[in-house]
Scaffold this motif. Structure first.
Motif, mmCIF file in Angstrom:
data_model
loop_
_atom_site.group_PDB
_atom_site.id
_atom_site.type_symbol
_atom_site.label_atom_id
_atom_site.label_comp_id
_atom_site.label_asym_id
_atom_site.label_seq_id
_atom_site.Cartn_x
_atom_site.Cartn_y
_atom_site.Cartn_z
ATOM 1 N N ILE A 469 0.681 -1.187 -0.017
ATOM 2 C CA ILE A 469 0.117 0.026 -0.068
ATOM 3 C C ILE A 469 0.893 1.131 -0.068
ATOM 4 C CG2 ILE A 469 -2.006 1.157 1.153
ATOM 5 C CD1 ILE A 469 -2.476 -1.547 2.733
ATOM 6 N N ALA A 499 -7.408 -1.040 -0.720
ATOM 7 C CA ALA A 499 -6.797 -2.293 -0.211
ATOM 8 C C ALA A 499 -7.995 -3.208 0.307
ATOM 9 C CB ALA A 499 -5.566 -1.855 0.756
ATOM 10 N N SER A 515 3.054 -1.337 4.184
ATOM 11 C CA SER A 515 2.262 0.029 3.888
ATOM 12 C C SER A 515 3.184 1.255 4.222
ATOM 13 C CB SER A 515 1.027 -0.145 4.927
ATOM 14 O OG SER A 515 0.484 0.987 4.826
#
Length: 605
Positions: A469, A499, A515
């Motif tokens: 992410i 996501a 992330s």
């Protein structure tokens, strides 16, 4: 000599303060003047015509009432008239009161014996002195009263013609200017005091304004540093990833050589960026020291692990002397100081020895880095702590660093309140030392020193399903290709919502998540990982990456029990970190499973 004012504003403020002070005290003097003249008339009125005192006394009563009414109005609403108008009205009132005194006393003097005349003259002079003393803050009313009350009797005395009255007239002529002059001196002192007060208040306001501006600039600089730290690291992260991808692509020897130079340039740019941001954050007081008791050996051992291989590679003999002392410092910042000093010592020692050791000095511990390098001339020893200054590197050879290390050392030492010292001789070497306070009792609740970053290791990631992410398209593209090259199955998303949406649609089944901390839309990287762990379990392996190096970001990651890596991250380091969190969380799952299996057996015992 007239009083000078710096501005019209100062003149207006001082004038207003004069009027305020005058009105605060004039009413008592106003009422007392009417009372004293009434008592004087009562004492001497026998045998003299009523016309000599009655009209003047009645007129004085009227003037006194008007002046008292004006005082009452001013105290209720000082802004209802201008300062000039308030002053003019009192000046007129003071002059009229003086005329009443002067006319009544002059008329009575002509009908009284010498003894009574002396009584009247004494009362006149005392009243004038009292008026000058009480009304010094604003001179026009008292000056008008003094001249009007003493002038007519003085003229009458001069007209009598005998020696006694002439002498009395001369005495009044001397008394009149002397009284006004004394009042003027006190008035000047009062005005100068008000000027000083006004200027002090203006200076205080200016200092407050400057402080507010400085605070705004500080907060703006802190915001800029946070944005610069993130925004400048993002493209550097993408550049690092693409360099790693290119390294595995087929290329000519010349292409490989060019790629090596490109990677070296990118690493140098990253080092410069880190150093510049460190200097700026120290100057902006963004970095705060977290001093606590801890054994200095933990930092010494960390320096030995880090710099022994570097020194051995360059043919330098590095020795780190063990020390059992406990000190009070910030271990992370102290480590930064020693890293810079050791790095410089190894860089500027072509051959020889480098020593890191400690020495007790009363209630402090001197931690020194000694080398047998090129040394520093005495005239350059103060300048080397300036930004971008390097002794013996006027050609700006980047192989010898960028000249910010000692600047950072000096700032961090000042932040820690650890005095920094330097001894050096050209051709014989140098000694840099910092002095930290000793302590005898370590802090039992002290948190461990910063967890070392995972060492690069070739963990087996083949077949691992990784969710990446990041709100930067270039980084998502590069990470997708990099992770695929490691054998991973990769899903990318640009936000928390994207996501979660892919997971809900069944497009992503994951073994681990990487992330970015700052994401577009609501929520950040910590929120994304928490949401994913609610679905896949609390032990879902996760890495948090960020270009934000602030203490707040580090604290947030620590509170969420997450490993955070700072961009730009070398691919080998990223791979090692990902392999480690997967292994750690696999061990957590195994221990949780064992606990669940043994729990029923214990219940049945």
């Amino acid at each position: 000599m007239s009083i000078e004012f710096l501005s019209e504003e100062e003149r207006a403020v001082v004038k207003a303060e004069q009027i305020r002070a005058f009105f605060s005290e004039t009413n008592d003097q106003n009422l007392a003047g009417a009372l004293v003249l009434s008592l004087l008339v009562y004492v001497v009125h026998d045998g003299i015509p009523d016309w000599t005192w009655q009209p003047a006394l009645l007129a004085l009563y009227v003037v006194t009432l008007v002046r008292a009414w004006q005082v009452w109005r001013y105290r209720r609403a000082p802004g209802s008239r201008s300062t000039r108008e308030w002053g003019r009205s009192q000046a007129i009132g003071g002059g009229l009161a003086g005329v009443c005194w002067g006319l009544a006393n002059t008329a009575m003097l002509a009908h009284l014996p010498t003894e009574s005349q002396l009584v009247i003259l004494t009362v006149i002079t005392v009243a004038a002195s009292s008026n000058a003393s009480e009304g010094f803050s604003y001179m026009p009313p008292s000056r008008a009263y003094i001249v009007a009350s003493i002038g007519p009797p003085t003229v009458w005395l001069l007209t009598v013609g005998d020696r006694l009255h002439t002498i009395l007239a001369l005495m009044l002529l001397v008394f009149l200017p002397m009284t006004i002059w004394q009042a003027r001196k006190r008035n000047r002192i009062f005005i100068e005091a008000q000027q000083l007060r006004f200027r002090n208040e203006a200076m205080a306001k200016e200092l407050t304004t400057q402080r507010d501006v400085a605070e705004q600039a500080y907060h703006a600089k802190a915001r800029f540093l946070a944005a610069a730290s993130h925004d400048l690291r993002q493209p550097m992260q993408a550049l690092s990833i693409f360099h790693e991808l290119l390294r595995h692509e087929a290329q000519t020897p010349r292409g490989a050589e060019l790629l090596t130079h490109a990677r070296q340039s990118a690493e140098a740019m990253n080092a410069l960026l880190d150093a510049l941001l460190d200097v700026s954050k120290l100057d902006a007081n963004v970095i705060k020291a977290d001093c606590r008791p801890f054994p200095v050996q933990t930092v010494l051992a960390e320096m030995a692990r880090e710099f022994m291989p570097i020194a051995e590679h360059q043919g330098i003999r590095l020795r780190v002397m063990p020390c059992s002392a406990q000190i009070v410092s910030d271990p992370a910042l102290l480590g930064q100081v020693l890293r810079n000093l050791l790095s410089n010592a190894i860089r500027y020692t072509p051959a020889g020895r480098v020593l890191l050791g400690c020495r007790r000095r009363q209630d402090r511990l001197l931690i020194g880095v000694f080398d047998t390098g090129i040394g520093i001339a005495h005239e350059e020893q103060a300048a080397i702590f300036s930004e971008f200054y390097q002794a013996g590197n006027k050609a700006r050879d980047r192989q010898q660093g960028i000249g910010l290390g000692l600047s950072i050392v000096e700032r961090v030492a000042r932040l820690l309140d650890h005095p920094l010292s330097l001894r050096s001789e050209p051709g014989r070497g140098s000694c840099f030392a910092v002095s930290a306070p000793l302590t005898t009792a370590p802090d039992p609740a002290a948190t461990p020193l910063s967890k070392p970053e995972p060492a690069p290791a070739a963990g087996n990631l083949k077949g691992r399903r990784i969710l990446m992410i990041d709100d930067e398209e270039a980084i998502r593209t590069g990470m997708h290709a990099l992770l695929q090259g490691w054998g991973c199955e990769v899903t990318t998303a640009g936000s928390v919502a994207e996501a979660l949406a892919r997971i809900e649609r069944g497009q992503a089944t994951i073994d681990a998540v990487i992330s970015d901390m700052g994401l577009s839309g609501p929520g950040n990287g910590i929120d994304a990982i928490e949401a994913l762990r609610k679905r896949y379990g609390a032990h879902l392996p996760a890495l948090l990456v960020s270009g934000d190096t602030s203490q707040a970001a580090l604290r947030a990651a620590r509170e969420a029990n997450l490993v955070m890596l700072h961009k730009p991250i070398k691919p080998a380091r990223l791979r090692a970190a990902l392999s480690e969190v997967i292994a750690l969380n696999r061990d957590e799952d195994r221990r949780s499973g064992q606990a669940a299996v043994t729990a029923p057996a214990r219940a049945g015992d």
